[in-house]
Design an enzyme around this catalytic site. Sequence first.
Site, mmCIF file in Angstrom:
data_model
loop_
_atom_site.group_PDB
_atom_site.id
_atom_site.type_symbol
_atom_site.label_atom_id
_atom_site.label_comp_id
_atom_site.label_asym_id
_atom_site.label_seq_id
_atom_site.Cartn_x
_atom_site.Cartn_y
_atom_site.Cartn_z
ATOM 1 N N PRO A 1 0.785 -1.228 0.000
ATOM 2 C CA PRO A 1 0.000 0.000 0.000
ATOM 3 C C PRO A 1 0.823 1.287 0.000
ATOM 4 O O PRO A 1 1.841 1.381 0.695
ATOM 5 C CB PRO A 1 -0.802 -0.078 1.307
ATOM 6 C CG PRO A 1 -0.829 -1.509 1.660
ATOM 7 C CD PRO A 1 0.381 -2.148 1.065
ATOM 8 N N ASN A 2 0.345 2.231 -0.776
ATOM 9 C CA ASN A 2 0.864 3.609 -0.845
ATOM 10 C C ASN A 2 2.201 3.743 -1.580
ATOM 11 O O ASN A 2 2.675 4.863 -1.768
ATOM 12 C CB ASN A 2 0.967 4.242 0.563
ATOM 13 C CG ASN A 2 -0.386 4.358 1.213
ATOM 14 O OD1 ASN A 2 -1.304 4.929 0.623
ATOM 15 N ND2 ASN A 2 -0.551 3.793 2.389
ATOM 16 N N ARG B 1 4.658 11.331 -2.326
ATOM 17 C CA ARG B 1 4.356 11.080 -0.926
ATOM 18 C C ARG B 1 5.553 11.439 -0.041
ATOM 19 O O ARG B 1 6.646 10.897 -0.227
ATOM 20 C CB ARG B 1 4.085 9.575 -0.841
ATOM 21 C CG ARG B 1 3.998 9.012 0.517
ATOM 22 C CD ARG B 1 4.019 7.485 0.443
ATOM 23 N NE ARG B 1 3.711 6.954 1.730
ATOM 24 C CZ ARG B 1 4.001 5.725 2.122
ATOM 25 N NH1 ARG B 1 4.574 4.885 1.279
ATOM 26 N NH2 ARG B 1 3.698 5.327 3.328
ATOM 27 N N TYR C 1 10.712 9.676 1.707
ATOM 28 C CA TYR C 1 10.799 8.636 0.674
ATOM 29 C C TYR C 1 11.512 9.079 -0.605
ATOM 30 O O TYR C 1 11.695 8.265 -1.508
ATOM 31 C CB TYR C 1 9.387 8.131 0.335
ATOM 32 C CG TYR C 1 8.694 7.485 1.511
ATOM 33 C CD1 TYR C 1 9.182 6.300 2.049
ATOM 34 C CD2 TYR C 1 7.561 8.059 2.099
ATOM 35 C CE1 TYR C 1 8.565 5.706 3.142
ATOM 36 C CE2 TYR C 1 6.929 7.472 3.189
ATOM 37 C CZ TYR C 1 7.441 6.293 3.707
ATOM 38 O OH TYR C 1 6.834 5.701 4.785
ATOM 39 N N ASN D 1 8.488 -5.116 -0.285
ATOM 40 C CA ASN D 1 8.237 -3.911 0.505
ATOM 41 C C ASN D 1 6.737 -3.891 0.740
ATOM 42 O O ASN D 1 5.966 -3.454 -0.129
ATOM 43 C CB ASN D 1 8.696 -2.645 -0.223
ATOM 44 C CG ASN D 1 8.515 -1.418 0.671
ATOM 45 O OD1 ASN D 1 7.904 -1.512 1.738
ATOM 46 N ND2 ASN D 1 9.042 -0.280 0.246
ATOM 47 N N ALA E 1 2.951 -0.419 4.994
ATOM 48 C CA ALA E 1 2.441 -0.497 6.365
ATOM 49 C C ALA E 1 1.992 -1.907 6.749
ATOM 50 O O ALA E 1 1.946 -2.246 7.945
ATOM 51 C CB ALA E 1 1.287 0.488 6.537
ATOM 52 N N GLU F 1 13.150 -8.580 2.958
ATOM 53 C CA GLU F 1 12.281 -7.449 3.312
ATOM 54 C C GLU F 1 12.995 -6.150 2.962
ATOM 55 O O GLU F 1 14.179 -5.987 3.272
ATOM 56 C CB GLU F 1 12.001 -7.524 4.820
ATOM 57 C CG GLU F 1 11.191 -6.366 5.352
ATOM 58 C CD GLU F 1 10.932 -6.499 6.862
ATOM 59 O OE1 GLU F 1 11.190 -7.584 7.449
ATOM 60 O OE2 GLU F 1 10.488 -5.496 7.454
ATOM 61 N N HIS G 1 12.769 -1.753 2.769
ATOM 62 C CA HIS G 1 12.118 -0.470 3.039
ATOM 63 C C HIS G 1 13.002 0.655 2.525
ATOM 64 O O HIS G 1 14.235 0.600 2.684
ATOM 65 C CB HIS G 1 11.900 -0.256 4.543
ATOM 66 C CG HIS G 1 11.071 -1.338 5.150
ATOM 67 N ND1 HIS G 1 9.711 -1.407 4.974
ATOM 68 C CD2 HIS G 1 11.417 -2.410 5.894
ATOM 69 C CE1 HIS G 1 9.255 -2.481 5.594
ATOM 70 N NE2 HIS G 1 10.271 -3.107 6.162
ATOM 71 N N ARG H 1 12.210 5.824 12.966
ATOM 72 C CA ARG H 1 10.879 6.419 12.877
ATOM 73 C C ARG H 1 10.006 5.998 14.069
ATOM 74 O O ARG H 1 10.518 5.560 15.090
ATOM 75 C CB ARG H 1 10.275 6.045 11.521
ATOM 76 C CG ARG H 1 11.155 6.533 10.353
ATOM 77 C CD ARG H 1 10.556 6.214 9.010
ATOM 78 N NE ARG H 1 9.281 6.908 8.831
ATOM 79 C CZ ARG H 1 8.397 6.594 7.871
ATOM 80 N NH1 ARG H 1 8.648 5.605 7.037
ATOM 81 N NH2 ARG H 1 7.269 7.274 7.777
HETATM 82 C C1 DQA Z 1 8.006 1.672 4.075
HETATM 83 C C2 DQA Z 1 8.037 1.900 5.592
HETATM 84 C C3 DQA Z 1 6.668 1.599 6.186
HETATM 85 O O1 DQA Z 1 6.692 1.826 7.586
HETATM 86 C C4 DQA Z 1 5.628 2.504 5.571
HETATM 87 O O2 DQA Z 1 4.345 2.197 6.076
HETATM 88 C C5 DQA Z 1 5.627 2.467 4.088
HETATM 89 C C6 DQA Z 1 6.909 2.460 3.402
HETATM 90 C C7 DQA Z 1 9.360 2.088 3.419
HETATM 91 O O3 DQA Z 1 9.591 1.668 2.281
HETATM 92 O O4 DQA Z 1 10.126 2.839 4.018
HETATM 93 O O5 DQA Z 1 4.589 2.527 3.445
HETATM 94 O O6 DQA Z 1 7.822 0.294 3.831
#
Ligand code: DQA
Length: 159
Positions: A15-16, A23, A28, A79, A82, A103, A105, A112
């Site tokens: 998501p996102n 964003r 990011y 990735n 959330a 994993e 990010h 954070r």
């Molecule tokens: C994320 C870190 C997560 O905590 C966050 O919710 C994201 C992006 C990152 O790539 O830094 O959506 O996965």
Amino acid sequence: MHVSTAKPVYVLNGPNLNMLGLREPSIYGHESLADVEVRVRSHAEQLGLRIDFRQTNFEGELVTWIQEARDKACGILLNAGALTHTSIAVLDALSAAELPAIEVHLSNVFRREAFRHHSYVSLAAVGVICGFGPASYTLALDGLANILARKTSDSKAPA
Ligand code: DQA
């Protein structure tokens, strides 16, 4: 390094992540997800790997893709956004996939909020790369390529 596997690496984004570039750029960065895909694709070519790069905002779709990876992929870069911090369903799918998973990010989740310090995904991942922006993906691909190269050379070793 040049890895020879018939199957692609699934690079899955939750998501996102479709909002990258727009964003919270202070966290990011300014690259879009399409830019990240170009980077990962060209890095994968150098390693001799194929990738299947996808993004979804839906937990169920992510679970379905991880299930599909079990047969169709040689490994997973994930990735989960959330969902990393909330989804037992994603964790269960990864455990069932029985594939090397890394994993990823973009941000350093440990710098954070406290709720980002816990990851369900980590319980089923070989390793975690976070905090390097889009380079987190290519670093993670290097890690996965190492694992895959070891696997293929082990399978060729005499018993
Ligand atoms: C994320 C870190 C997560 O905590 C966050 O919710 C994201 C992006 C990152 O790539 O830094 O959506 O996965």
